[in-house]
Design a protein around this motif. Sequence first.
Motif, PDB file in Angstrom:
ATOM      1  N   ASP A 545       0.831  -1.204   0.000  1.00  0.00           N
ATOM      2  CA  ASP A 545       0.000   0.000   0.000  1.00  0.00           C
ATOM      3  C   ASP A 545       0.866   1.255   0.000  1.00  0.00           C
ATOM      4  O   ASP A 545       1.790   1.401   0.813  1.00  0.00           O
ATOM      5  CB  ASP A 545      -0.918   0.018   1.223  1.00  0.00           C
ATOM      6  CG  ASP A 545      -1.958  -1.084   1.177  1.00  0.00           C
ATOM      7  OD1 ASP A 545      -2.144  -1.669   0.097  1.00  0.00           O
ATOM      8  OD2 ASP A 545      -2.572  -1.363   2.228  1.00  0.00           O
ATOM      9  N   GLY A 546       0.555   2.168  -0.936  1.00  0.00           N
ATOM     10  CA  GLY A 546       1.270   3.438  -0.996  1.00  0.00           C
ATOM     11  C   GLY A 546       2.576   3.378  -1.755  1.00  0.00           C
ATOM     12  O   GLY A 546       3.334   4.356  -1.748  1.00  0.00           O
ATOM     13  N   TYR A 547       2.864   2.257  -2.442  1.00  0.00           N
ATOM     14  CA  TYR A 547       4.122   2.093  -3.172  1.00  0.00           C
ATOM     15  C   TYR A 547       3.839   1.684  -4.619  1.00  0.00           C
ATOM     16  O   TYR A 547       2.793   1.116  -4.931  1.00  0.00           O
ATOM     17  CB  TYR A 547       4.988   1.005  -2.518  1.00  0.00           C
ATOM     18  CG  TYR A 547       5.574   1.395  -1.183  1.00  0.00           C
ATOM     19  CD1 TYR A 547       6.901   1.819  -1.083  1.00  0.00           C
ATOM     20  CD2 TYR A 547       4.805   1.333  -0.027  1.00  0.00           C
ATOM     21  CE1 TYR A 547       7.445   2.167   0.148  1.00  0.00           C
ATOM     22  CE2 TYR A 547       5.340   1.693   1.209  1.00  0.00           C
ATOM     23  CZ  TYR A 547       6.660   2.102   1.291  1.00  0.00           C
ATOM     24  OH  TYR A 547       7.192   2.457   2.504  1.00  0.00           O
ATOM     25  N   LEU A 548       4.804   1.968  -5.500  1.00  0.00           N
ATOM     26  CA  LEU A 548       4.734   1.445  -6.858  1.00  0.00           C
ATOM     27  C   LEU A 548       4.893  -0.073  -6.817  1.00  0.00           C
ATOM     28  O   LEU A 548       5.745  -0.595  -6.095  1.00  0.00           O
ATOM     29  CB  LEU A 548       5.855   2.034  -7.722  1.00  0.00           C
ATOM     30  CG  LEU A 548       5.820   3.542  -8.009  1.00  0.00           C
ATOM     31  CD1 LEU A 548       7.068   3.951  -8.776  1.00  0.00           C
ATOM     32  CD2 LEU A 548       4.583   3.898  -8.812  1.00  0.00           C
ATOM     33  N   PHE A 549       4.079  -0.780  -7.571  1.00  0.00           N
ATOM     34  CA  PHE A 549       4.198  -2.236  -7.626  1.00  0.00           C
ATOM     35  C   PHE A 549       5.300  -2.628  -8.604  1.00  0.00           C
ATOM     36  O   PHE A 549       5.730  -1.834  -9.446  1.00  0.00           O
ATOM     37  CB  PHE A 549       2.873  -2.874  -8.040  1.00  0.00           C
ATOM     38  CG  PHE A 549       2.424  -2.514  -9.435  1.00  0.00           C
ATOM     39  CD1 PHE A 549       2.841  -3.236 -10.537  1.00  0.00           C
ATOM     40  CD2 PHE A 549       1.557  -1.434  -9.647  1.00  0.00           C
ATOM     41  CE1 PHE A 549       2.428  -2.910 -11.819  1.00  0.00           C
ATOM     42  CE2 PHE A 549       1.134  -1.099 -10.924  1.00  0.00           C
ATOM     43  CZ  PHE A 549       1.582  -1.838 -12.017  1.00  0.00           C
ATOM     44  N   LYS A 550       5.743  -3.881  -8.501  1.00  0.00           N
ATOM     45  CA  LYS A 550       6.724  -4.409  -9.441  1.00  0.00           C
ATOM     46  C   LYS A 550       6.281  -5.782  -9.922  1.00  0.00           C
ATOM     47  O   LYS A 550       5.897  -6.630  -9.123  1.00  0.00           O
ATOM     48  CB  LYS A 550       8.110  -4.509  -8.801  1.00  0.00           C
ATOM     49  CG  LYS A 550       8.815  -3.171  -8.677  1.00  0.00           C
ATOM     50  CD  LYS A 550      10.286  -3.338  -8.313  1.00  0.00           C
ATOM     51  CE  LYS A 550      10.989  -1.984  -8.300  1.00  0.00           C
ATOM     52  NZ  LYS A 550      12.436  -2.127  -7.956  1.00  0.00           N
ATOM     53  N   ASN A 551       6.342  -5.984 -11.244  1.00  0.00           N
ATOM     54  CA  ASN A 551       6.142  -7.282 -11.874  1.00  0.00           C
ATOM     55  C   ASN A 551       7.432  -7.621 -12.610  1.00  0.00           C
ATOM     56  O   ASN A 551       7.807  -6.927 -13.560  1.00  0.00           O
ATOM     57  CB  ASN A 551       4.982  -7.251 -12.866  1.00  0.00           C
ATOM     58  CG  ASN A 551       3.636  -7.163 -12.178  1.00  0.00           C
ATOM     59  OD1 ASN A 551       3.475  -7.647 -11.073  1.00  0.00           O
ATOM     60  ND2 ASN A 551       2.667  -6.553 -12.841  1.00  0.00           N
ATOM     61  N   LEU A 552       8.132  -8.650 -12.168  1.00  0.00           N
ATOM     62  CA  LEU A 552       9.433  -8.992 -12.731  1.00  0.00           C
ATOM     63  C   LEU A 552       9.439 -10.428 -13.238  1.00  0.00           C
ATOM     64  O   LEU A 552       8.899 -11.320 -12.582  1.00  0.00           O
ATOM     65  CB  LEU A 552      10.523  -8.828 -11.666  1.00  0.00           C
ATOM     66  CG  LEU A 552      10.608  -7.455 -10.989  1.00  0.00           C
ATOM     67  CD1 LEU A 552      11.571  -7.509  -9.825  1.00  0.00           C
ATOM     68  CD2 LEU A 552      11.032  -6.393 -11.993  1.00  0.00           C
ATOM     69  N   LYS A 574       8.035   4.682  -2.816  1.00  0.00           N
ATOM     70  CA  LYS A 574       6.786   5.298  -2.372  1.00  0.00           C
ATOM     71  C   LYS A 574       6.177   6.142  -3.484  1.00  0.00           C
ATOM     72  O   LYS A 574       6.882   6.784  -4.268  1.00  0.00           O
ATOM     73  CB  LYS A 574       7.032   6.172  -1.140  1.00  0.00           C
ATOM     74  CG  LYS A 574       6.883   5.445   0.173  1.00  0.00           C
ATOM     75  CD  LYS A 574       6.720   6.414   1.330  1.00  0.00           C
ATOM     76  CE  LYS A 574       6.337   5.628   2.586  1.00  0.00           C
ATOM     77  NZ  LYS A 574       6.108   6.525   3.734  1.00  0.00           N
ATOM     78  N   LEU A 575       4.843   6.120  -3.527  1.00  0.00           N
ATOM     79  CA  LEU A 575       4.134   6.960  -4.487  1.00  0.00           C
ATOM     80  C   LEU A 575       4.234   8.427  -4.074  1.00  0.00           C
ATOM     81  O   LEU A 575       3.896   8.789  -2.945  1.00  0.00           O
ATOM     82  CB  LEU A 575       2.657   6.559  -4.545  1.00  0.00           C
ATOM     83  CG  LEU A 575       2.303   5.311  -5.350  1.00  0.00           C
ATOM     84  CD1 LEU A 575       0.862   4.920  -5.078  1.00  0.00           C
ATOM     85  CD2 LEU A 575       2.510   5.560  -6.834  1.00  0.00           C
ATOM     86  N   GLU A 607      -4.683  -0.696 -12.172  1.00  0.00           N
ATOM     87  CA  GLU A 607      -6.018  -0.297 -11.704  1.00  0.00           C
ATOM     88  C   GLU A 607      -6.106  -0.382 -10.186  1.00  0.00           C
ATOM     89  O   GLU A 607      -6.598   0.530  -9.522  1.00  0.00           O
ATOM     90  CB  GLU A 607      -7.081  -1.198 -12.322  1.00  0.00           C
ATOM     91  CG  GLU A 607      -8.505  -0.863 -11.897  1.00  0.00           C
ATOM     92  CD  GLU A 607      -9.317  -2.085 -11.527  1.00  0.00           C
ATOM     93  OE1 GLU A 607     -10.314  -1.913 -10.795  1.00  0.00           O
ATOM     94  OE2 GLU A 607      -8.963  -3.204 -11.932  1.00  0.00           O
ATOM     95  N   ARG A 608      -5.605  -1.473  -9.610  1.00  0.00           N
ATOM     96  CA  ARG A 608      -5.664  -1.620  -8.154  1.00  0.00           C
ATOM     97  C   ARG A 608      -4.858  -0.518  -7.472  1.00  0.00           C
ATOM     98  O   ARG A 608      -5.297   0.047  -6.470  1.00  0.00           O
ATOM     99  CB  ARG A 608      -5.141  -2.992  -7.730  1.00  0.00           C
ATOM    100  CG  ARG A 608      -4.999  -3.084  -6.217  1.00  0.00           C
ATOM    101  CD  ARG A 608      -4.875  -4.468  -5.703  1.00  0.00           C
ATOM    102  NE  ARG A 608      -4.658  -4.419  -4.259  1.00  0.00           N
ATOM    103  CZ  ARG A 608      -4.981  -5.380  -3.426  1.00  0.00           C
ATOM    104  NH1 ARG A 608      -5.551  -6.478  -3.872  1.00  0.00           N
ATOM    105  NH2 ARG A 608      -4.734  -5.283  -2.140  1.00  0.00           N
ATOM    106  N   LEU A 609      -3.670  -0.213  -7.996  1.00  0.00           N
ATOM    107  CA  LEU A 609      -2.871   0.858  -7.400  1.00  0.00           C
ATOM    108  C   LEU A 609      -3.646   2.167  -7.387  1.00  0.00           C
ATOM    109  O   LEU A 609      -3.633   2.908  -6.388  1.00  0.00           O
ATOM    110  CB  LEU A 609      -1.562   1.013  -8.178  1.00  0.00           C
ATOM    111  CG  LEU A 609      -0.590   2.083  -7.680  1.00  0.00           C
ATOM    112  CD1 LEU A 609       0.847   1.605  -7.814  1.00  0.00           C
ATOM    113  CD2 LEU A 609      -0.753   3.389  -8.460  1.00  0.00           C
TER     114      LEU A 609
END
Length: 692
Positions: A545-552, A574-575, A607-609
């Motif tokens: 929550d409150g951070y950029l996500f990562k898909n690696l 952090k966003l 979308e979730r972010l």
Amino acid sequence: MLKRYLILSALLVCFLTAHTDLYGQENNKQIAADLVEIAEGVLNETKAIVQACDMFIQAAETDPNNIKANFMAGQLCLETTKKPLASKYFKRVASLDAEYRFDINYLIARGYQYDQDYDNALKYYNLYRTKAIEEKNYRGLDRKMLSDVERRIFECENAKNYRANPANYKIVNVGGAINSEWDDYAPVLNEDETLMIFTSRRQEGNLNPDVFEDNFYYEDIFYSVKENGKWSPAQNIGENVNTLYFDSNIALSADGKFLYLFNDENGGDIYVSENLGNNEWSSPEPMDGAINSSFAENSISTLDGNTIFFSSNRPGGRGELDLYVATRDNRGNLTKVKNLGPTINTEYDEESPFIDYDGKTLYFSTRGREGMGGFDIFKTEYDSTTQEWSEPVNLGYPINTPDNDVFFVSTKDGKRGYYASVREDGMGFTDIYMVTVPDNSEGSETLAKEAEDLEKPDNKNVEANIQAKEEPETEETEEPAEMQPVIVMLKVRDADTRMPLESRVRLRTVEGNLEAGYERVEDGLYRFEVTTPEPTEYMLTVESDGYLFKNLKAKLPGTSPEGTEINRSIELTKLRTGVSSVLRNIYFDFNKATFTKDSYFELNKLERLLQENANISVEIAGHTDNIGAKAYNKDLSQARANAVVSYLANKGIDRRRLQAVGYGEEKPLASNDNEKDGRELNRRVEFRVVGE
């Protein structure tokens, strides 16, 4: 009526965006209060809970101290596809006033359970349980029964076990020929798997151009045929079956001649329509015999029309909904109706039976037994010798989730199944998926057999066990070395503070959605077990929550006698205004602005972010390589950025928070001199936070 409320809401948000700096916090409080009032009006006069939920979320983000906005945002999240977001708002309520609701910890736990954060869910369920025991004389309407809490705790403990030992299923979205950006569900197929009929609330092809009170289109029944191994674009089944209101299919006979439908008349009855040929169907008529009653009959399954399984809440059952079987007598009348008994039926609901083509394996969904929450799919087998059903077996994770998993159907060879679910790679709200058991050996298992094997605690490698059973025993043969899993130790940290960061993590194969089991070792540290026998490309997803996500993406080795341990550290940013990220897993068809099916996982993470951080605005930037004319590349990149914005807006993200910009070839990340390390990197979509 709803349109008027939406206009008022939009005007308020525009005012907020334009004048926040001028009027400050007090003005935000007033705008939030106005948004709450508008959202309450929507709830009072319509059933548009999705739009009302968005308004309450906007109010809660505008004024985080508005306790009603936060509570209603959490409550409506639990009633929509935004369930995983509920905990955030309920926790705000608890921090503002711990006594606002007696059951606030229970509600926080519900959100965590839907988000598959079972450790936190158990923490808050137990907090509520302690309070309920200590204040046992409290009798308010916001008190949850202890039996309900114990059930939720039981579900979370089951879910942790299923998640740590995921079943070896491949779950694949059936694609855009069938699924839409709306709800698509209840797939039924004929025995040769060439015809699929399903229910949809899509706009395109719907007989009714208007929306229902919930701002979604009415249910209509659609069909698709398989041609050269591919499903054709879905078409409306026609006016003989569909009306201008709600129409939903529930079963199809094996030969494809009879379609069974639900009709809400008389408390809920089952109707049947006959295939007349040339994609024409007769007008539905009530089923004959003793199946329909003055109570609800919701679902049905039959191979030949002589033995029929169905669900009903008629008197005499063990729970609200029970499963029954009806058989025809010597005169061909459906007069014999029998409850399937306590081996299958519980004090909870049982629903959506599907009798397999072997005539003895029954799939069904239940809210009871060793479930993960909501309805879970189970299977049982009938022994004609003892005339008894076997103890039902949960199909496990990832087929089952904490939400409702119902209306599962299998294929004749037992290698595939179809059902509808809300998943991370969905194209709309609810999508239809195909479930496949990977055929890793000469002796292919059925879905049911696979589920049984995976429940055994010593079953670390299903494929190895199967092969061992098939090879003939010899005295001279040396036992093969036991294959050890690949262990992945993942440490997640805050990029600025370098402190451990609690996160949502997932490790799944890029092809096939096979998932690695994991456990949380300590704050920010997670241990995965990878049991695929061959080197396989995996996708690692990390969110907080409150951070950029990562898909690696990472290619992991297969199992080996020695085993392998891999240590990986991930830092999340952090966003805040100015931060940006490349969405490398959003793919477009060549030279077009249409998504490939592999894009939706990344789009839904974005979308979730944005749903979780309703206070931020972002720029969606499209980029290309330098192949082609500059003007064309600029237009193409703009069209691709527009496509991302349109997708997010259709999923409920306010367009005023989204800016689409096409940069063409102006901002390369690498040289365009080669493909793999240059042009491929430059063809991308980025998002950048431009406002908080």
